[in-house]
Design a protein around this motif. Structure first.
Motif, short mmCIF file in Angstrom:
data_model
loop_
_atom_site.label_atom_id
_atom_site.label_comp_id
_atom_site.label_asym_id
_atom_site.label_seq_id
_atom_site.Cartn_x
_atom_site.Cartn_y
_atom_site.Cartn_z
N UNK A 38 1.01 -1.33 0.18
CA UNK A 38 0.03 -0.24 -0.65
C UNK A 38 0.76 1.36 0.04
N UNK A 39 0.30 2.44 -0.15
CA UNK A 39 1.07 3.81 -0.79
C UNK A 39 -0.25 4.44 0.06
N UNK A 40 0.28 5.55 1.19
CA UNK A 40 -0.34 6.11 2.35
C UNK A 40 -1.52 6.96 1.12
N UNK A 41 -0.30 7.73 0.19
CA UNK A 41 -1.19 8.90 -0.45
C UNK A 41 -2.32 8.82 -1.47
N UNK A 42 -2.25 7.23 -1.61
CA UNK A 42 -3.58 6.73 -3.10
C UNK A 42 -4.56 6.26 -1.24
N UNK A 43 -3.87 5.51 -1.08
CA UNK A 43 -5.02 5.60 0.25
C UNK A 43 -5.91 7.05 0.22
N UNK A 44 -5.15 8.47 1.18
CA UNK A 44 -6.17 9.31 1.38
C UNK A 44 -6.60 9.31 -0.35
#
Length: 894
Positions: free
Chosen positions: A220-226
């Motif tokens: 996972x990438x935090x920016x993609x989740x946000x």
């Protein structure tokens, strides 16, 4: 498994070569040699089937690898031969190709190579006897190839009522502080299915102001989740978030949720780091907000310090109930003679729902004990004493083994897409066709055959449909994580494709398919790899800036055997002129890239079938596009959603089935030329002038296979004149008209197969339902700024199959009547910005199947009438589970 499939596809390819026009390429000697290879290949099939059914040994593995390598050699020879003659054909000298000295040398070289291949096949046959017959393996039973029933769906799951009640209680009741609810359990237990059922319930939809579902992968990438959360919460910034930094994303999310009661699902969380990394971005508004986490890791669940529901394996009776539903549809009654083997199978599945669904699906068309016994024996020997995870993988692998050979490659191909990313159905189908996986079938297009393949994989519980269009068509699909793991295990064993960038995999052998994902480093080394010279497919996923130079740096034009080049979503800005060297190319996708134009050499791509330029910066197509005589799908639209100009002569592309979305304002002659495209199935026209409407109607009359038609007037303000189409296309299912209409065309009433109708900006003076309500199969109807009158009326028995009705910006509408018996199947009613409509539709209480009522930007009087107890309109809508409202004054901040 895959080796047999590779060989069968080679046999099909050789038979097609010897039986088609390409036979003229071959000397009599070459034809004889290819016929010998077909015979040798067919003789190897039983050995391969026996090897698949045998225990894994080093000798077996080496022998099957040798088979694959020889098959690949033959494929390379065939594609090299085709390349040679296409080059001659492109300059108009094919008929002279056999008489030139260079061609005689080439034919001699190929003949020598084929003879060497023939010797290798003979050696493989001899070794097969040594490796397989000596062990008596050829006498072992083969597995059956039966059809699976549908995938385990929400209404099929068993033993979850207690879980649902418990989760709803934690979500709706309890403390006002932000609370996390975790559902934990091993893969395949149905965590996602359970939570999705809760998440979609009317109780949750009504209680929370905003909702988001985020699927989390291991990488996972935090920016993609946000970004995903914000886009689901705040539609106003949907297109802006991609350029924001992580700090900006976090600040916006925190600010947006400050005054909201929200619910967020984080599905399939693998590490504690995820929750620790985002929890401070979620404000505790002290109004009952909730976060739901699904995970296989119990430590993740405990780290959230909230409620934890530990999902258990099914009890023996629950497992038995689920198996009967899947194996013995529709009444779930197990024949007495099959009860004992059925219970044995259920026991071996260990109470794991997905394993039960897959094995139950396998047996769903078997009603005879003799059909069960070989599989039961295999199941027992393979699954005995294995952990549940391994058990499931092996059960799924057995289902893969049971697939017909033409489905196996299609199924394995699903693993080439990134984890947890929905796969667009049209993209998948066109890729399958370009790869050569789809067999021709009389009376059907290859696209229809491919859709049948997909439906069969869905029925076999190996693929799940993740999105449907509102008219019921398949939108996107996915595979379960564990099924994907099984695919990757087969792929690694048989080198079906290489995933570069996700894991450390060396490039060795004849690499056929290469998949490059985000965070890819070392792309320059690919240029130096000799193994890529035999590459058939290159798919690049991700938006990293390094991909902007992929084509130039990799020298993609050197991959002369390339059939598929998919660069969708990458920041590629231009194509090298050498792209024209890829004569084998069948599929080129530049969708959502930064491409501004196409090189003239595109006209040399004699075999291209799909050219996807949607969402690019291309405003006009070059005249060279007219040379692509096998082009079937031309998908174009400017990034600002305008059409793309086409050159005069577009009617020469007689194989076209899809042409969207073209601007014909600059080339009026193209309108009459469209009548030559008699294979057309999907057509979209932009900037249509009123005076061209009759010519367009005349062209459409010739499109007997047309399924979807979309026309937009120039600037969206000019009138559309579509007076007469006779006969109408007999299979037309979807119509979208954007522009003023003096009258609704009478011919629409004859479209008995129409399932979706959309009218935008029509500004009709007469009630359009007078004509539309007679359509027997209409499922979705959208009227936006389409009617200036004061009343709409749907008469009794009108619109008998309508499920979705959307009315928007009907500024003059004051009342709507629904007579008893009208729209009996309606499930969703959307009313948006109808400023004069102050009462709910008269007769809405007759719509007993209505599940959702959305009232957006509607008058305060209407909102008050349905939200105040005791009001007549409030009583009329009490039967509707989900009602969402937003008044004009609320939007204005009053």
């Amino acid at each position: 498994m895959g080796t047999e499939v590779v060989l069968r596809f080679l046999i099909d390819k050789l038979k097609s070569l010897l039986g088609g026009e390409e036979r003229a390429w071959l000397t009599t000697e070459l034809q004889d040699e290819f016929s010998k290879i077909i015979s040798e290949s067919e003789c190897l099939i039983p050995f391969l089937q026996a090897a698949d059914a045998s225990a894994e040994t080093e000798a077996r593995r080496i022998w099957m690898k040798r088979v694959r390598e020889v098959v690949f050699e033959v494929e390379d020879i065939l594609d090299d031969l085709a390349l040679h003659f296409w080059q001659h054909e492109s300059v108009g000298v094919l008929h002279k190709a056999f008489s030139t000295i260079p061609d005689k040398i080439i034919r001699h070289r190929i003949t020598v190579q084929i003879r060497e291949i023939h010797t290798k096949f003979q050696k493989l046959s001899e070794d097969a006897h040594v490796y397989l017959m000596a062990g008596g393996i050829l006498s072992s039973a083969s597995e059956d190839h039966s059809i699976f029933p549908p995938h385990l769906e929400e209404d099929d799951i068993v033993g979850t009522k207690t879980a649902i009640d418990e989760l709803l209680k934690w979500l709706v009741e309890g403390e006002e502080r932000l609370t996390v609810v975790s559902v934990v359990g091993m893969g395949g237990l149905g965590k996602t299915t359970l939570v999705r059922q809760v998440f979609n319930s009317p109780y949750i939809k009504n209680r929370f102001d905003c909702h988001a579902w985020v699927t989390v992968s291991q990488s996972f990438r935090k920016d993609k989740l946000l970004q995903s959360m914000i886009k689901q919460f705040d539609e106003q910034v949907h297109h802006e978030v991609h350029g924001w930094t992580e700090v900006e994303l976090a600040e916006h999310l925190h600010r947006y949720l400050q005054s909201k009661r929200y619910v967020i699902v984080l599905d399939d969380v693998w590490s504690i780091d995820l929750w620790e990394g985002i929890k401070h971005m979620l404000p505790d508004t002290r109004c009952g907000s909730r976060v739901i986490v699904t995970t296989r890791n119990y430590e993740v669940a405990m780290s959230t310090y909230g409620h934890v529901y530990n999902l258990q394996l099914l009890t023996s009776e629950e497992a038995w109930s689920l198996f009967r539903k899947k194996a013995f549809p529709p009444d779930a009654e197990c024949p007495q003679e099959l009860e004992k083997p059925s219970r044995y199978v259920v026991t071996r599945c260990g109470g794991l729902p997905l394993a039960i669904a897959v094995t139950g699906g396998f047996f769903s068309t078997k009603r005879d004990l003799s059909e069960w016994e070989p599989f039961i024996h295999n199941l027992g020997s393979k699954l005995e004493s294995n952990p549940y995870f391994t058990t499931l993988i092996r059960v799924i692998k057995l289902s893969y083994n049971a697939l017909p050979y033409y489905l196996k490659f299609c199924f394995l191909y699903m693993g080439i897409f990134p984890e947890d990313v929905p796969i667009r159905i049209t993209r998948l189908i066109r890729l399958w066709i370009a790869e050569g996986f789809v067999q021709a079938m009389e009376g059907k297009t290859r696209e229809e055959v491919a859709l049948g393949y997909l439906n069969e994989l869905v029925r076999r519980s190996l693929v799940r449909v993740s999105e449907f269009h509102d008219d019921g068509r398949l939108g996107s699909c996915q595979i379960h994580d564990l099924i994907r793991e099984m695919i990757l295990s087969v792929v690694r064993e048989e080198s079906f494709f290489i995933r570069y960038g996700e894991e450390d995999m060396n490039l060795y052998g004849r690499v056929r398919r290469l998949y490059i994902n985000d965070n890819f480093a070392g792309v320059l080394m690919l240029e130096r790899s000799q193994h890529l010279l035999h590459l058939r497919s290159l798919l690049v996923f991700g938006k990293e800036s390094i991909f902007g130079s992929v084509l130039a740096e990799m020298g993609v034009h050197k991959f002369t055997f390339l059939k598929v080049l998919d660069l969708e979503g990458t920041p590629v800005k231009s194509l090298p002129s050498e792209i024209g060297n890829l004569l084998h190319l069948r599929y080129l996708s530049l969708r959502n890239t930064m491409i501004t134009g196409l090189p003239k050499s595109m006209g040399k791509l004699v075999n291209i079938e799909t050219l996807d330029l949607k969402g690019t910066c291309i405003a006009a197509l070059p005249i060279e596009i007219l040379k692509l005589k096998f082009l079937r799908h031309l998908i174009v639209s400017h990034y600002d959603m305008n059409g793309v100009s086409v050159p005069k002569g577009i009617g020469k592309l007689s194989a076209l089935q899809t042409l969207t979305c073209i601007d014909i304002a600059s080339e009026v002659a193209a309108i009459s030329e469209l009548g030559n495209l008699i294979q057309m199935m999907r057509l979209c026209i932009a900037n249509l002038r009123r005076e061209d409407g009759r010519t367009l109607c005349s062209s459409i009359e010739k499109m007997n296979r047309l399924i979807s038609f979309k026309a937009m007037s120039k600037d969206g303000n000019q009138s559309l004149d579509l007076p007469a189409i006779s006969p109408t296309p007999p299979h037309l299912q979807r119509i979208h008209l954007n522009g003023r209409l003096e009258n609704l065309p009478d011919w629409i009433a004859s479209l008995h197969k129409l399932v979706k109708m959309s009218l935008f900006g029509s500004r009709l003076s007469d009630d359009p339902l007078k004509i539309l309500q007679s359509l027997p199969n209409l499922v979705v109807l959208t009227l936006e700024a389409a009617y200036d009158g004061e009343e709409l009326c749907c008469q009794a028995e009108g619109l008998p199959k309508l499920k979705v009705l959307k009315l928007a910006r009907l500024y003059g509408l004051k009342s709507m009547r629904v007579e008893k018996g009208a729209m009996p199947c309606l499930q969703k009613l959307h009313l948006d910005e109808c400023k004069m409509l102050e009462k709910v539709p008269f007769g809405i209480e007759h719509l007993t199947h209505l599940k959702e009522l959305y009232l957006m930007k509607m008058p305060d009087a209407l909102i008050k009438s349905i939200t105040s107890d005791g009001e007549e309109d409030h009583r009329k809508i009490e039967h509707i589970p989900l009602v969402r409202t937003k008044s004009i004054s609320t939007l204005a901040g009053v």
